[in-house]
Design a protein around this motif. Structure first.
Motif, PDB file in Angstrom:
ATOM      1  N   GLU A 280      -5.508   6.948  -7.448  1.00  0.00           N
ATOM      2  CA  GLU A 280      -6.085   6.446  -8.708  1.00  0.00           C
ATOM      3  C   GLU A 280      -5.757   4.977  -8.964  1.00  0.00           C
ATOM      4  O   GLU A 280      -6.495   4.301  -9.668  1.00  0.00           O
ATOM      5  CB  GLU A 280      -5.594   7.302  -9.886  1.00  0.00           C
ATOM      6  N   LYS A 281      -4.626   4.493  -8.463  1.00  0.00           N
ATOM      7  CA  LYS A 281      -4.237   3.108  -8.764  1.00  0.00           C
ATOM      8  C   LYS A 281      -4.380   2.160  -7.578  1.00  0.00           C
ATOM      9  O   LYS A 281      -3.844   1.050  -7.618  1.00  0.00           O
ATOM     10  CB  LYS A 281      -2.786   3.080  -9.272  1.00  0.00           C
ATOM     11  N   GLN A 282      -5.043   2.603  -6.502  1.00  0.00           N
ATOM     12  CA  GLN A 282      -5.185   1.724  -5.339  1.00  0.00           C
ATOM     13  C   GLN A 282      -6.629   1.778  -4.832  1.00  0.00           C
ATOM     14  O   GLN A 282      -7.067   2.784  -4.275  1.00  0.00           O
ATOM     15  CB  GLN A 282      -4.210   2.128  -4.224  1.00  0.00           C
TER      16      GLN A 282
ATOM     17  N   VAL B 268      -4.548  15.544   0.507  1.00  0.00           N
ATOM     18  CA  VAL B 268      -3.347  14.821   0.068  1.00  0.00           C
ATOM     19  C   VAL B 268      -3.706  13.509  -0.616  1.00  0.00           C
ATOM     20  O   VAL B 268      -4.418  12.683  -0.038  1.00  0.00           O
ATOM     21  CB  VAL B 268      -2.422  14.544   1.267  1.00  0.00           C
ATOM     22  N   GLY B 269      -3.180  13.342  -1.805  1.00  0.00           N
ATOM     23  CA  GLY B 269      -3.443  12.138  -2.584  1.00  0.00           C
ATOM     24  C   GLY B 269      -4.321  12.412  -3.788  1.00  0.00           C
ATOM     25  O   GLY B 269      -4.268  11.681  -4.774  1.00  0.00           O
ATOM     26  N   LEU B 270      -5.138  13.480  -3.732  1.00  0.00           N
ATOM     27  CA  LEU B 270      -6.001  13.830  -4.862  1.00  0.00           C
ATOM     28  C   LEU B 270      -5.169  13.980  -6.134  1.00  0.00           C
ATOM     29  O   LEU B 270      -4.138  14.655  -6.126  1.00  0.00           O
ATOM     30  CB  LEU B 270      -6.733  15.151  -4.593  1.00  0.00           C
ATOM     31  N   GLY B 271      -5.629  13.354  -7.217  1.00  0.00           N
ATOM     32  CA  GLY B 271      -4.956  13.493  -8.502  1.00  0.00           C
ATOM     33  C   GLY B 271      -3.754  12.585  -8.669  1.00  0.00           C
ATOM     34  O   GLY B 271      -3.251  12.428  -9.776  1.00  0.00           O
ATOM     35  N   SER B 272      -3.268  11.974  -7.585  1.00  0.00           N
ATOM     36  CA  SER B 272      -2.072  11.136  -7.680  1.00  0.00           C
ATOM     37  C   SER B 272      -2.447   9.666  -7.832  1.00  0.00           C
ATOM     38  O   SER B 272      -3.595   9.271  -7.573  1.00  0.00           O
ATOM     39  CB  SER B 272      -1.197  11.307  -6.434  1.00  0.00           C
ATOM     40  N   ASP B 273      -1.471   8.858  -8.211  1.00  0.00           N
ATOM     41  CA  ASP B 273      -1.737   7.430  -8.364  1.00  0.00           C
ATOM     42  C   ASP B 273      -1.830   6.703  -7.021  1.00  0.00           C
ATOM     43  O   ASP B 273      -2.216   5.532  -6.995  1.00  0.00           O
ATOM     44  CB  ASP B 273      -0.667   6.787  -9.252  1.00  0.00           C
ATOM     45  N   ALA B 274      -1.499   7.381  -5.913  1.00  0.00           N
ATOM     46  CA  ALA B 274      -1.752   6.767  -4.604  1.00  0.00           C
ATOM     47  C   ALA B 274      -3.255   6.542  -4.445  1.00  0.00           C
ATOM     48  O   ALA B 274      -3.692   5.562  -3.836  1.00  0.00           O
ATOM     49  CB  ALA B 274      -1.222   7.659  -3.480  1.00  0.00           C
TER      50      ALA B 274
ATOM     51  N   LEU C  37       0.891  -1.149   0.000  1.00  0.00           N
ATOM     52  CA  LEU C  37       0.000   0.000   0.000  1.00  0.00           C
ATOM     53  C   LEU C  37       0.932   1.202   0.000  1.00  0.00           C
ATOM     54  O   LEU C  37       1.731   1.368   0.926  1.00  0.00           O
ATOM     55  CB  LEU C  37      -0.922   0.010   1.230  1.00  0.00           C
ATOM     56  N   GLU C  38       0.864   2.020  -1.071  1.00  0.00           N
ATOM     57  CA  GLU C  38       1.847   3.084  -1.270  1.00  0.00           C
ATOM     58  C   GLU C  38       1.194   4.437  -1.002  1.00  0.00           C
ATOM     59  O   GLU C  38       0.180   4.769  -1.609  1.00  0.00           O
ATOM     60  CB  GLU C  38       2.411   2.998  -2.690  1.00  0.00           C
ATOM     61  N   LEU C  39       1.774   5.171  -0.092  1.00  0.00           N
ATOM     62  CA  LEU C  39       1.144   6.386   0.427  1.00  0.00           C
ATOM     63  C   LEU C  39       2.081   7.576   0.384  1.00  0.00           C
ATOM     64  O   LEU C  39       3.301   7.419   0.419  1.00  0.00           O
ATOM     65  CB  LEU C  39       0.734   6.159   1.896  1.00  0.00           C
ATOM     66  N   ASP C  40       1.499   8.763   0.345  1.00  0.00           N
ATOM     67  CA  ASP C  40       2.221   9.982   0.671  1.00  0.00           C
ATOM     68  C   ASP C  40       2.567   9.935   2.167  1.00  0.00           C
ATOM     69  O   ASP C  40       1.836   9.359   2.966  1.00  0.00           O
ATOM     70  CB  ASP C  40       1.314  11.178   0.355  1.00  0.00           C
TER      71      ASP C  40
END
Lengths: 243, 293
Positions: free
Chosen positions: B130-132, B122-128, B97-100
């Motif tokens: 979109e891909k999880q 935090v996380g909006l728009g990122s693949d953290a 599980l990959e996080l900021d």
């Protein structure tokens, strides 16, 4: 004689012009020297870290304790301008330093998301690329760690409200996003670099104005500061003189 | 005040296959390495490791004890990428599980506060996001600041831990603990997010002595949050434990080089893992003696 690394330092420093009393958080050898130079010259109110858990002034005195816990308070308040390195950047400013290939089973595992998602939607973000090449500047990044203009827009107003990508400084040029659709634009080329060289080293179509200015060189006063900040020329190791 | 003293082996005896284990510190800084070493000597498997990752993650992955890593980075600091973790991930040997870094903090905070999620930008728009599938969004029930409709935020899920393992500079027998370095990292939050927490320390001291060592602001972990405490000098080696000692960079380089081949790893494992903590520290002493001569 002005070196390419000197010009990069100045280009970084210029990114922080006008920022006032916020945390300037440039990550990397030349970014850090550039940030310190900005504070020592035209942007004296900048707050900077010691690279660890303290805010320290230009003389090295501790101004305040800033452990990781409170750094998130700073980021999420927006009182910060970060300059991050990146392994891939796309034309809309999407950034990757997590992995090359598939995110979950990559060809090459890199840093991870670190603070990139939070940085890009909360505070001003610039990027530093010491090796401008088509491998870095790609049409599509493999993993979106830092959020570009298109992805922020798609995510909605909570993502765009405080999103601001300011500049990309490379060993060849300065880029920005000051176009109607925020597509990456060539802002200036470093002395001795041809526009064609930048275009050839970029893996997508850049917005290129009819007249591209040349990045400015350090002033005499800045050379004096530079010699104090980096007497051993560590900047020249990060960006060597072109042949 | 209860007496919560244990040995490092006792702590590892409390761990079970399949547990979710939070490990304190940050990168290659103040990691509870003596406990990690004891884990490596056990038969534990299928662990979920939640960590601001450093060699703790690399070692447990290299020893094939990990099913899943919850992380924002795995780094040795002076060596940017953790080579043992890279191999495990590139080989598909671990789920993630990959996080900021800040999402990670909020996940621990949500668990500590016993709420299912905390909202964040935090996380909006990122693949953290979109891909999880594990990371979802929530629509604000309130108008936005400019009077618009409620906006969509990331709903960072709680990251509850079965066990937290942290290393502090000093502690007392009741499990109050003190950090003396520049940063607590998130050790307090790890303990608060966990059902059970174990603290190791460089030195056990009388409660009254904390005040002689640092200001009350360094006493950040109360016994409220801890279930066991073990004294294990040099227990963060080879990571830093400022001001008691800095990172052992030469040792760390050898550890990183051991990722070069399975044979190199087996050799390193024989030298530095398949031995008791006492022998480990004795070998270090003899290395230092040789280096000093």
């Amino acid at each position: 004689m002005t070196t390419r690394a000197d010009v990069c330092v100045i280009a970084v420093a210029e990114c922080f012009r006008g920022d006032g009393e916020i945390v300037a958080n440039p990550i990397g050898t030349i970014p850090r020297i550039g940030g310190l130079l900005a504070r020592r010259s035209f942007e004296p109110d900048l707050v900077m870290t010691d690279g660890e858990a303290m805010f320290t002034d230009a003389a090295g005195a501790i101004e305040a304790w800033n452990p990781y816990r409170t750094m998130f308070d700073v980021v999420w308040s927006g009182r910060r301008h970060v300059m991050m390195g990146g392994s891939q950047l796309d034309p809309m400013g999407n950034h990757n330093f997590a992995a090359i290939g598939d995110m979950k089973r990559p060809k090459s595992q890199l840093l991870g998301f670190r603070g990139a998602p939070g940085n890009t939607v909360n505070n001003v973000t610039s990027y530093w690329v010491p090796n401008h090449s088509p491998r870095v500047f790609v049409e599509t990044v493999d993993v979106v760690t830092g959020v570009g203009y298109d992805r922020a827009a798609a995510a909605g107003p909570a993502a765009t409200r405080f999103h601001a990508l300011r500049r990309v400084v490379t060993n060849l040029c300065v880029l920005d996003f000051e176009t109607p659709d925020h597509r990456m634009r060539l802002r200036s080329v470093h002395p001795g670099v041809a526009v064609e060289e930048v275009v050839a080293a970029t893996g997508f179509a850049l917005a290129v104005p009819a007249d591209v200015p040349t990045t400015r060189e350090p002033t005499e006063a800045e050379f004096v500061i530079l010699a104090e900040l980096d007497p051993k020329n560590t900047r020249g190791k990060e960006v060597p003189e072109p042949e | 005040m209860p007496d919560k003293r244990m040995t490092v082996e006792d702590i590892v005896g409390e761990l079970r296959d399949g547990m979710t284990i939070g490990i304190g510190g940050w990168g290659s800084r103040r990691k509870p390495m003596a406990v990690v070493r004891a884990m490596l000597r056990s038969s534990l498997k299928d662990l979920t490791v939640v960590s601001y990752g450093g060699p703790d993650v690399g070692l447990l992955c290299a020893a094939r004890m990990v099913r899943k890593v919850v992380f924002a980075f795995v780094s040795l600091d002076s060596i940017a990428l953790e080579p043992h973790f890279r191999i495990a991930k590139q080989n598909g040997a671990v789920a993630t599980l990959e996080l900021d870094e800040g999402m990670f903090l909020l996940g621990l905070q949500a668990a500590a506060w016993r709420v299912p999620f905390l909202p964040t930008r935090v996380g909006l728009g990122s693949d953290a996001l979109e891909k999880q599938d594990e990371i979802r969004t929530v629509t604000s029930p309130y108008e936005s600041a400019d009077g618009g409709p409620g906006e969509e935020f990331v709903a960072m899920p709680a990251l509850p831990l079965d066990v937290a393992l942290v290393h502090q500079n000093r502690a007392d027998i009741g499990g109050n603990a003190q950090f003396l370095g520049p940063d607590l990292y998130f050790d307090d939050l790890m303990c608060q997010a966990a059902a059970t927490s174990f603290v190791t320390c460089e030195q056990l001291v009388d409660t009254a002595d904390f005040a002689k060592l640092g200001s009350p602001h360094t006493q950040r972990i109360s016994r409220l949050w801890t279930d066991g405490v073990a004294e294990t000098p040099n227990g963060a080696h080879f990571t830093s434990c400022t001001p008691d000692y800095e990172r052992d960079e030469a040792f760390q380089k050898e550890y990183a080089a051991a990722a070069a081949s399975p044979e190199a790893w087996q050799q390193w494992r024989a030298n530095w893992i398949d031995i008791s903590e006492a022998d480990y520290q004795a070998r270090l002493d003899s290395r230092r003696g040789l280096a000093a001569r």
